[in-house]
Write an enzyme that holds these catalytic residues in place. Structure first.
Site, PDB file in Angstrom:
ATOM      1  N   ASN A  10       0.872  -1.181   0.000  1.00 19.14           N
ATOM      2  CA  ASN A  10       0.000   0.000   0.000  1.00 19.14           C
ATOM      3  C   ASN A  10       0.908   1.229   0.000  1.00 19.14           C
ATOM      4  O   ASN A  10       1.475   1.587   1.024  1.00 19.14           O
ATOM      5  CB  ASN A  10      -0.886  -0.039   1.257  1.00 19.14           C
ATOM      6  CG  ASN A  10      -1.689   1.231   1.437  1.00 19.14           C
ATOM      7  OD1 ASN A  10      -1.792   2.051   0.516  1.00 19.14           O
ATOM      8  ND2 ASN A  10      -2.260   1.407   2.615  1.00 19.14           N
ATOM      9  N   TRP A  11       1.023   1.848  -1.146  1.00 17.26           N
ATOM     10  CA  TRP A  11       1.953   2.994  -1.275  1.00 17.26           C
ATOM     11  C   TRP A  11       1.420   4.267  -0.643  1.00 17.26           C
ATOM     12  O   TRP A  11       2.144   5.237  -0.515  1.00 17.26           O
ATOM     13  CB  TRP A  11       2.252   3.274  -2.754  1.00 17.26           C
ATOM     14  CG  TRP A  11       3.002   2.196  -3.452  1.00 17.26           C
ATOM     15  CD1 TRP A  11       3.400   0.992  -2.941  1.00 17.26           C
ATOM     16  CD2 TRP A  11       3.470   2.220  -4.812  1.00 17.26           C
ATOM     17  NE1 TRP A  11       4.073   0.265  -3.894  1.00 17.26           N
ATOM     18  CE2 TRP A  11       4.117   1.002  -5.047  1.00 17.26           C
ATOM     19  CE3 TRP A  11       3.378   3.144  -5.848  1.00 17.26           C
ATOM     20  CZ2 TRP A  11       4.697   0.681  -6.277  1.00 17.26           C
ATOM     21  CZ3 TRP A  11       3.945   2.839  -7.075  1.00 17.26           C
ATOM     22  CH2 TRP A  11       4.603   1.618  -7.282  1.00 17.26           C
ATOM     23  N   GLU A 168      -5.329  -5.013  10.583  1.00 20.62           N
ATOM     24  CA  GLU A 168      -4.294  -4.009  10.820  1.00 20.62           C
ATOM     25  C   GLU A 168      -4.604  -3.239  12.099  1.00 20.62           C
ATOM     26  O   GLU A 168      -5.428  -2.308  12.082  1.00 20.62           O
ATOM     27  CB  GLU A 168      -4.235  -3.016   9.656  1.00 20.62           C
ATOM     28  CG  GLU A 168      -3.930  -3.654   8.320  1.00 20.62           C
ATOM     29  CD  GLU A 168      -3.387  -2.622   7.330  1.00 20.62           C
ATOM     30  OE1 GLU A 168      -2.275  -2.806   6.844  1.00 20.62           O
ATOM     31  OE2 GLU A 168      -4.083  -1.621   7.073  1.00 20.62           O
ATOM     32  N   GLY A 174       2.373   2.249  10.704  1.00 20.42           N
ATOM     33  CA  GLY A 174       3.312   3.361  10.527  1.00 20.42           C
ATOM     34  C   GLY A 174       4.008   3.801  11.802  1.00 20.42           C
ATOM     35  O   GLY A 174       4.632   4.858  11.840  1.00 20.42           O
ATOM     36  N   SER A 213       3.424  -2.053  10.365  1.00 21.51           N
ATOM     37  CA  SER A 213       4.870  -2.039  10.578  1.00 21.51           C
ATOM     38  C   SER A 213       5.558  -3.365  10.235  1.00 21.51           C
ATOM     39  O   SER A 213       6.520  -3.766  10.895  1.00 21.51           O
ATOM     40  CB  SER A 213       5.205  -1.614  12.009  1.00 21.51           C
ATOM     41  OG  SER A 213       4.756  -0.283  12.237  1.00 21.51           O
ATOM     42  N   GLY A 234       2.822  -1.012   4.286  1.00 16.78           N
ATOM     43  CA  GLY A 234       2.915   0.399   3.907  1.00 16.78           C
ATOM     44  C   GLY A 234       4.364   0.777   3.669  1.00 16.78           C
ATOM     45  O   GLY A 234       4.935   0.534   2.602  1.00 16.78           O
ATOM     46  N   GLY A 235       4.986   1.369   4.670  1.00 13.26           N
ATOM     47  CA  GLY A 235       6.345   1.918   4.548  1.00 13.26           C
ATOM     48  C   GLY A 235       7.340   1.007   3.848  1.00 13.26           C
ATOM     49  O   GLY A 235       8.045   1.437   2.925  1.00 13.26           O
TER      50      GLY A 235
HETATM   51  P1  PGA Z   1       2.843   0.306   7.596  1.00 12.33           P
HETATM   52  O1  PGA Z   1       1.403   0.528   6.957  1.00 12.33           O
HETATM   53  O2  PGA Z   1       3.389  -0.977   7.044  1.00 12.33           O
HETATM   54  O3  PGA Z   1       3.638   1.495   7.190  1.00 12.33           O
HETATM   55  O4  PGA Z   1       2.651   0.229   9.084  1.00 12.33           O
HETATM   56  C1  PGA Z   1       0.525  -0.546   6.783  1.00 12.33           C
HETATM   57  C2  PGA Z   1      -0.747  -0.084   6.162  1.00 12.33           C
HETATM   58  O5  PGA Z   1      -1.169   1.050   6.413  1.00 12.33           O
HETATM   59  O6  PGA Z   1      -1.384  -0.814   5.379  1.00 12.33           O
END
Ligand code: PGA
Length: 256
Positions: A10-11, A168, A174, A213, A234-235
């Protein structure tokens, strides 16, 4: 029921058109066992079409990060499922915690979006998860039950090939803080039970991803956890080496 694990990136609101196209091109050229893991890129709307083109003929999937439930109309700033479909998009993230908490999406609205995505024959990546406050008040199971019951309300049945759930925990997104293996196993087990009660045995084949994360250091342990069928990242999905390393860990350690 054998589940093929999924790694979805997920960018969020990152990467320009040229950065996005170049990024997927590099990953396409890496040696990854795409037979064993389904990899999905979810870029922002600006680059969806070009990324679908850049991945043409490959087994990588492309997903959007949101969609409106109506087919068309006066909804400034929104995009419909049919519009996404016409670009070759196959998946849509629905109910991400940032959509819920920053943009005020409610469970009822999310439910309409899930119906719209399924009616349009795309695959929802339906996100659920508790806040830190919910967890501290021992409400995690109730919150997940509520989100699933409302989010999937009105569906008579579920097709495991056309539904992906992403657990999540909001406090892990994040933040660099990951849920422990026990917390993840418990939440995923509960999601399975809830789906089983709603839709019966068929729901055992629905992939349940973990997100929050995930990175190249914790991916191996997390993917070994009971009922974890992959990740929504995400990240770490923005960095080529980190993303590929997580894909490799899923290939090696997924127990399904
Ligand atoms: P993250 O984000 O890996 O940066 O914690 C995950 C997401 O929001 O799907």
């Amino acid at each position: 029921m054998k589940i093929k694990p999924i790694v979805a990136g997920n960018w969020k609101m990152h990467k320009s058109l040229s950065e996005g196209v170049s990024f997927v091109g590099k990953i396409r050229n890496r040696i990854l066992d795409k037979e064993k893991v389904k990899v999905i890129f979810c870029p922002p709307f600006n680059s969806l079409f070009s990324i679908v083109e850049a991945l043409d003929g490959s087994s990588f999937g492309v997903g959007a990060q949101n969609a409106h439930h109506e087919q068309q109309g006066a909804f400034t700033g929104e995009i419909s499922v049919d519009m996404l479909k016409s670009m070759g998009v196959q998946y849509v993230i629905i109910g991400h915690s940032e959509r819920r908490h920053i943009f005020g999406e409610t469970d009822e609205w999310i439910n309409q979006k899930i119906h719209a995505v399924l009616n349009g024959e795309l695959i929802p990546i339906f996100c659920i998860g508790e806040t830190l406050e919910d967890r501290q008040m021992n409400q995690t199971t109730e919150v997940l039950l509520h989100q699933i019951k409302l989010g999937l309300g009105g569906l008579d049945s579920i097709d495991p090939k056309k539904m992906i759930i992403a657990y999540e925990p909001v406090w892990a997104i994040g933040t660099g803080e990951t849920a422990t293996n026990d917390q993840v196993a418990e939440a995923h087990g509960n999601v399975k039970t809830i789906l089983g009660e709603m839709f019966g045995d068929i729901s055992k084949g629905v992939p349940i991803l973990y997100g929050g994360s995930v990175n190249e250091k914790n991916g191996a342990e997390l993917i070994k956890t009971d009922d974890v069928d992959g990740f929504l990242i995400g990240g770490a999905s923005l960095k080529e080496d980190s993303f590929c390393s997580i894909i490799e860990q899923v290939t090696t350690y997924y127990r399904g």
